[in-house]
Design an enzyme around this catalytic site. Structure first.
Site, PDB file in Angstrom:
ATOM      1  CG  ASP A  46      14.365  11.418  36.133  1.00  0.00           C
ATOM      2  OD1 ASP A  46      15.290  11.845  36.433  1.00  0.00           O
ATOM      3  OD2 ASP A  46      13.363  12.078  35.861  1.00  0.00           O
ATOM      4  CD  GLU A 226      10.585  15.505  40.479  1.00  0.00           C
ATOM      5  OE1 GLU A 226      10.684  16.558  39.938  1.00  0.00           O
ATOM      6  OE2 GLU A 226      11.545  14.961  40.687  1.00  0.00           O
TER       7      GLU A 226
HETATM    8  C1  FRU Z   1      13.054  13.860  38.092  1.00  0.00           C
HETATM    9  C2  FRU Z   1      12.694  15.013  37.294  1.00  0.00           C
HETATM   10  C3  FRU Z   1      11.498  15.028  36.572  1.00  0.00           C
HETATM   11  C4  FRU Z   1      11.675  15.756  35.409  1.00  0.00           C
HETATM   12  C5  FRU Z   1      13.003  15.605  34.896  1.00  0.00           C
HETATM   13  C6  FRU Z   1      13.747  16.944  34.644  1.00  0.00           C
HETATM   14  O1  FRU Z   1      14.161  13.681  38.605  1.00  0.00           O
HETATM   15  O2  FRU Z   1      12.548  16.130  38.003  1.00  0.00           O
HETATM   16  O3  FRU Z   1      10.356  15.306  37.163  1.00  0.00           O
HETATM   17  O4  FRU Z   1      10.881  15.470  34.323  1.00  0.00           O
HETATM   18  O5  FRU Z   1      13.858  15.136  36.351  1.00  0.00           O
HETATM   19  O6  FRU Z   1      15.109  16.384  34.255  1.00  0.00           O
END
Ligand code: FRU
Length: 494
Positions: A46, A226
């Protein structure tokens, strides 16, 4: 003695990184995007902490710096003046005793509300602590905060972290914080289980619960909630609020996906005004969030171009995954209600060269021996049915524009067998109006389709064995395809 050793290590590390940049193969590995952001090496997911300060856009990102698969998360860091030419910086946030550093956001504390200093860059992120889970408790996630007084280069974690504790909820993450001019408070949206939780704070440290947002819906639940975002956009002088929610699974074409709601927000409650819409229908557009503190309230979004269904298996060796191009979000309206258009930002136009222009082409157009590995193809069309084929002598992506849908087939696009979830079915996007304008952005291993002035968006990755060099556009006999332009897009790396 120890000091000498340390000096030697630092010297070697800087020599290695200099050599990498001078190396004529720097950023030229197979499939490496040339004008999209990718980490220099190792794993990325992300975008995090997107924030503008003093002429620079800062992109932090979920990063595992020791392997090309997901692992204990850090925040990587890069900055840019035009959202395209990125400069890499040292890792910003490392895991600590409270956990690994999951996704979150960053703001500029102009009025020093937190007491870290005027104009401090403040990151608000999720701590993810697996040892709590191992002990049989669900509350593995809490929210932490850190600040930087040197534009994101060095960071100090807040001494009393976590600033938001968890009372036993399993998914409790990805804080997006913004300054609300109406309430004169900081506000936070957080993904918690199957809803979004809204908080407010005068100082970024003490947070008050405001409300939960859980949309009215009867359909089958989507995957894990998320990376939310909440921000105002204006349409004809009226302000509407946009709530973005990313879901780990069950997207319109399978796997990770991004949807948004348009509504009203009074600082306490978000009231949904219409049904959710997908922000993109492709399989490779995830965790999209917007920059904060951008001049003129512009809203630029960046998403991660991958999908949790196969993100850990894509066929690259040195680094893994790329971000989308930044897209400006603009609010518009049609008979079905409000919707968002996604516009290409200025920085991409500045990278164009060697443009091929055809005022009008035949309904059976073919072009070969042209470098389509880094290109923007655009055209206008009056045709219900169009088939666009982009490829090399043996591999291709096919885009079909029908009267009620756009379909992408990447099953013969190159290397597809790294995961049986990658190219098993074609991807489809419903459309409610004829497609009259088309932009296709190609960068080695990605294709971003923006149709009808960014009203429809579809993003895909693919891994060709040879550069793409052939384009064909086929329409019905009476179709009219005009203003065809093929721009080469320059590489952004040194
Ligand atoms: C989204 C996610 C988020 C988390 C991060 C972990 O892709 O799963 O919810 O904070 O990636 O890398």
């Amino acid at each position: 003695m120890i000091r000498n050793h340390l000096l030697l290590i630092v010297l070697c590390a800087s020599l290695i990184s200099c050599q990498t940049k001078k190396d004529s193969n720097y950023y030229k590995e197979p499939h490496r995007p040339q004008f999209h952001f990718t980490p220099e090496s190792h794993w990325m997911n992300d975008p995090n902490g997107l924030v503008y300060l003093n002429g620079q856009y800062h992109l932090f990102y979920q990063h595992y710096p020791y392997d090309i698969v997901w692992g204990p998360m850090h925040w990587g860091h890069a900055s840019s003046t035009d959202l395209f030419h990125w400069e890499h910086h040292p890792i910003a946030l490392y895991p600590d005793s409270l956990g690994n550093i999951f996704s979150g956001s960053a703001v500029i504390d102009h009025n020093n509300t937190a007491g870290f200093g005027k104009d401090a860059m403040v990151a608000i992120f999720t701590y993810h602590n697996d040892s709590i889970w191992a002990k049989g408790f669900k509350n593995t996630e809490s929210q932490g905060i850190a600040f930087s007084m040197d534009e994101g280069i060095t960071w100090t974690k807040y001494k009393s972290n976590p600033i938001l504790n968890n009372n036993g909820e399993q998914d409790f993450r990805d804080p997006k914080v913004f300054w609300n001019r109406e309430t004169e408070l900081w506000q936070m949206v957080l993904a918690v289980g199957d809803h979004i939780r809204i908080f407010s704070s005068p100082n970024l440290l003490d947070w008050k619960f405001e409300s939960n947002f859980k949309p009215n819906e009867t359909s089958e639940p989507l995957g894990v909630w998320e990376c939310p975002d909440l921000f105002p956009l204006k349409y004809n002088g009226n302000t509407k609020w946009v709530m973005i929610i990313n879901h780990g699974d069950k997207g319109p074409n399978g796997g990770s996906c991004t949807r948004y709601f348009i509504g009203d927000f009074d600082g306490n409650t978000f009231q949904q005004a219409q049904d959710a819409r997908w922000l993109d229908y492709g399989t490779d557009f995830y965790a999209g969030v917007t920059f904060s503190n951008v001049p003129d309230d512009k809203k630029y979004l960046i998403s991660w171009m991958s999908n949790w269904k196969y993100a850990n298996q894509t066929p690259t060796k040195v680094w893994r995954s790329a971000m989308t191009i930044p897209r400006e979000l603009v609010l518009d309206m049609d008979s079905s209600g409000y919707f968002i258009r996604q516009h290409i930002t200025e920085g991409l136009h500045a990278l164009k060269s060697n443009t091929i222009v055809q005022e009008q082409i035949s309904s059976n157009y073919h072009l070969s021996n042209i470098d389509l590995s880094q290109a923007l193809i655009s055209f206008r069309s009056i045709s219900e049915l169009l088939k666009i084929k982009i490829g090399n002598s043996s591999e291709h992506i096919i885009i079909e524009i029908n009267d009620d849908s756009v379909v992408i087939d990447r099953s013969n696009s190159g290397v597809v067998d790294f995961s049986d979830r990658f190219a098993t079915k074609v991807q489809s996007m419903p459309i409610s109006e004829a497609i009259t304008e088309c932009k296709i952005i190609l960068d080695r291993s990605s294709i971003e389709l923006l149709l009808n002035d960014g009203k429809y968006s579809m993003t895909n990755i693919f891994f060709p064995n040879e550069k793409y060099s052939e384009l064909s556009i086929t329409g019905e006999k009476d179709s009219k395809i005009t203003h065809l332009k093929i721009d080469h897009i320059a590489r952004i790396w040194p």
